[in-house]
Enzyme design. Structure first.
Site, short mmCIF file in Angstrom:
data_model
loop_
_atom_site.label_atom_id
_atom_site.label_comp_id
_atom_site.label_asym_id
_atom_site.label_seq_id
_atom_site.Cartn_x
_atom_site.Cartn_y
_atom_site.Cartn_z
N ARG A 24 0.85 -1.19 0.00
CA ARG A 24 0.00 0.00 0.00
C ARG A 24 0.88 1.24 0.00
O ARG A 24 1.95 1.26 0.62
CB ARG A 24 -0.90 0.04 1.24
CG ARG A 24 -2.10 -0.92 1.17
CD ARG A 24 -3.14 -0.49 0.13
NE ARG A 24 -4.31 -1.35 0.11
CZ ARG A 24 -4.47 -2.41 -0.70
NH1 ARG A 24 -3.53 -2.73 -1.56
NH2 ARG A 24 -5.57 -3.11 -0.67
N HIS A 55 -0.71 -0.01 -9.76
CA HIS A 55 -1.42 -0.91 -8.83
C HIS A 55 -1.93 -2.14 -9.60
O HIS A 55 -3.14 -2.41 -9.66
CB HIS A 55 -2.58 -0.19 -8.14
CG HIS A 55 -3.04 -0.91 -6.88
ND1 HIS A 55 -3.47 -0.26 -5.76
CD2 HIS A 55 -3.15 -2.24 -6.60
CE1 HIS A 55 -3.82 -1.15 -4.84
NE2 HIS A 55 -3.64 -2.35 -5.33
P1 NDP Z 1 -1.82 -11.34 4.96
O1 NDP Z 1 -2.80 -10.71 5.88
O2 NDP Z 1 -2.07 -12.73 4.51
O3 NDP Z 1 -0.36 -11.33 5.63
C1 NDP Z 1 0.12 -10.21 6.29
C2 NDP Z 1 1.54 -10.47 6.78
O4 NDP Z 1 2.03 -9.25 7.33
C3 NDP Z 1 1.61 -11.51 7.88
O5 NDP Z 1 2.77 -12.30 7.73
C4 NDP Z 1 1.70 -10.67 9.16
O6 NDP Z 1 2.41 -11.27 10.22
C5 NDP Z 1 2.49 -9.48 8.65
N1 NDP Z 1 2.25 -8.31 9.50
C6 NDP Z 1 1.08 -7.72 9.80
N2 NDP Z 1 1.27 -6.67 10.61
C7 NDP Z 1 2.60 -6.61 10.85
C8 NDP Z 1 3.42 -5.77 11.65
N3 NDP Z 1 2.92 -4.76 12.37
N4 NDP Z 1 4.75 -6.00 11.64
C9 NDP Z 1 5.28 -7.03 10.94
N5 NDP Z 1 4.54 -7.87 10.17
C10 NDP Z 1 3.23 -7.66 10.14
O7 NDP Z 1 -1.68 -10.37 3.72
P2 NDP Z 1 -1.49 -10.74 2.17
O8 NDP Z 1 -0.20 -11.44 2.02
O9 NDP Z 1 -2.69 -11.39 1.63
O10 NDP Z 1 -1.44 -9.28 1.51
C11 NDP Z 1 -0.57 -8.28 1.95
C12 NDP Z 1 -0.99 -6.94 1.37
O11 NDP Z 1 -0.70 -6.87 -0.02
C13 NDP Z 1 -2.49 -6.65 1.42
O12 NDP Z 1 -2.90 -6.24 2.69
C14 NDP Z 1 -2.63 -5.54 0.39
O13 NDP Z 1 -2.45 -4.29 1.01
C15 NDP Z 1 -1.48 -5.81 -0.57
N6 NDP Z 1 -1.95 -6.21 -1.91
C16 NDP Z 1 -1.49 -5.52 -2.99
C17 NDP Z 1 -1.87 -5.89 -4.26
C18 NDP Z 1 -1.33 -5.18 -5.45
O14 NDP Z 1 -1.79 -5.46 -6.57
N7 NDP Z 1 -0.36 -4.30 -5.31
C19 NDP Z 1 -2.80 -7.00 -4.47
C20 NDP Z 1 -3.20 -7.67 -3.28
C21 NDP Z 1 -2.80 -7.27 -2.03
P3 NDP Z 1 1.92 -12.62 10.92
O15 NDP Z 1 2.19 -13.72 9.89
O16 NDP Z 1 2.77 -12.72 12.10
O17 NDP Z 1 0.46 -12.46 11.22
C1 OXD Z 2 -5.94 -6.01 -2.93
C2 OXD Z 2 -5.44 -5.15 -4.00
O1 OXD Z 2 -5.81 -5.64 -1.75
O2 OXD Z 2 -5.77 -5.44 -5.17
O3 OXD Z 2 -6.45 -7.10 -3.23
O4 OXD Z 2 -4.72 -4.20 -3.74
#
Ligand code: NDP
Ligand code: OXD
Length: 301
Positions: free
Chosen positions: A216, A264
């Site tokens: 993000r 994006h």
């Molecule tokens: P998940 O919710 O599956 O995983 C999040 C990860 O981040 C987990 O490993 C979690 O740790 C870690 N995390 C959360 N908070 C913290 C923190 N404060 N400090 C350190 N680590 C932290 O997310 P996804 O993998 O599904 O997606 C990640 C992001 O990618 C989405 O939220 C979205 O914003 C972005 N995205 C972007 C897209 C694009 O096209 N650019 C498309 C889709 C998503 P733990 O394992 O310990 O819980």
């Molecule tokens: C998502 C994205 O969060 O597309 O799925 O950014």
């Protein structure tokens, strides 16, 4: 059963058609102010008015992985917010990140005008550090490991991932950064992760490090990245997400020679896979069965 669709910036018609096809006994409509009450909603960046009016919802399905825009709204306490798990996004994210990592590591991003070889680099000196080891991060880690890059992982809770050095917590972050040559951000946007890529943190990266942000825009303090690239501490960046999207025409990122901008697009939402998943979860919820992807609203992801 009534389902309403509220998608900001995305045409709802194909979603409605596909949902009606998959659930022929349900009423599926596009939300508009004053619409009747629905049992389930399929949303992308819904307005507060939608939440205020739709007071009978059992669950809110995000058509994305990130739910930061939904969690910024005032939501009823017990409303389930359900994210997509993968739905075809993880492999796309792996492609995007590998493309950026390999393009940078192999120096493939310039147009050759003379027949000359660049100095080879040793991949053992190129540790890729992934922030976030969730649905997307795990797939990216697995894919990068196939190219034999050393991998660091940073997450909230402690992880054990074969072949990777894992870090967590505030202390862990600085250690993780100091041992990372290519930083890949795949964190969710939460109160704890907003602005996490700033002057102080990015300065911990070794000199010459490269940055990839595909999570993000609000994770990154944009001017701090520019300052660190211009001072030579960071060698460049590939950015897919921005604080303001679409990225304004006047933004410095567009014409910066060391920054690659994509709109994006790292992992696109795939309608077929997404609807299949949402429909199967609605059917489970109707039978009081558990479903995956329920967001922990306290943690924000
Ligand atoms: P998940 O919710 O599956 O995983 C999040 C990860 O981040 C987990 O490993 C979690 O740790 C870690 N995390 C959360 N908070 C913290 C923190 N404060 N400090 C350190 N680590 C932290 O997310 P996804 O993998 O599904 O997606 C990640 C992001 O990618 C989405 O939220 C979205 O914003 C972005 N995205 C972007 C897209 C694009 O096209 N650019 C498309 C889709 C998503 P733990 O394992 O310990 O819980
Ligand atoms: C998502 C994205 O969060 O597309 O799925 O950014």
């Amino acid at each position: 059963m009534n389902i309403c669709v509220c998608l900001t910036g995305i045409s709802p018609a194909p979603w409605v058609i596909s949902l009606r096809k998959a659930l022929p006994d349900c009423s599926v409509t596009v939300w508009e102010p004053g619409a009747g009450l629905a049992d389930y909603a399929v949303v992308w960046q819904p307005p507060q008015q939608f939440i205020d009016e739709q007071c009978n919802l059992q669950a809110l399905f995000s058509i994305g992985a990130g739910v930061d825009a939904i969690l910024q709204l005032q939501l009823p306490e017990n409303l389930k917010v359900i994210r997509l798990d993968d739905a075809g996004m993880a492999v796309q994210m792996a492609e995007y990140v590998c493309h950026a990592v390999i393009g940078y590591f192999r120096d493939l991003n310039h147009r050759a005008d003379v027949w000359s070889y660049r100095k080879t680099r040793d991949r053992n000196d190129f540790t890729v550090g992934i922030m976030g080891a969730g649905v997307l991060g795990q797939r990216v880690i697995k894919t990068l490991q196939m190219f034999e890059y050393p991998i660091n992982v940073y997450s909230r809770t402690v992880k054990e991932i074969t072949g990777a050095d894992c870090f967590s917590g505030v202390q862990g972050l600085f250690k993780f950064l100091s041992k990372t040559d290519i930083l890949v951000n795949l964190l969710p946007l939460t109160a704890k992760t907003e602005n996490i890529l700033n002057y102080d943190t990015l300065s911990q990266l070794p000199s010459g490090a490269y940055v990839i942000n595909a999570a993000r825009g609000a994770h990154l303090v944009e001017q701090d990245l520019i300052s660190l690239i211009d001072s030579g501490h960071i060698s460049g960046a590939t950015l897919d997400v921005f604080r303001t999207e679409p990225l304004p025409d006047s933004h410095a990122f567009w014409h910066h020679p060391k920054i690659t901008v994509t709109p994006h697009t790292a992992a696109r939402i795939l309608r077929g896979e997404s609807i299949e998943q949402i429909v199967s979860k609605i059917l489970c919820l109707e039978q009081n069965k558990s479903v995956t992807g329920i967001v922990n609203r306290q943690l924000g992801y």
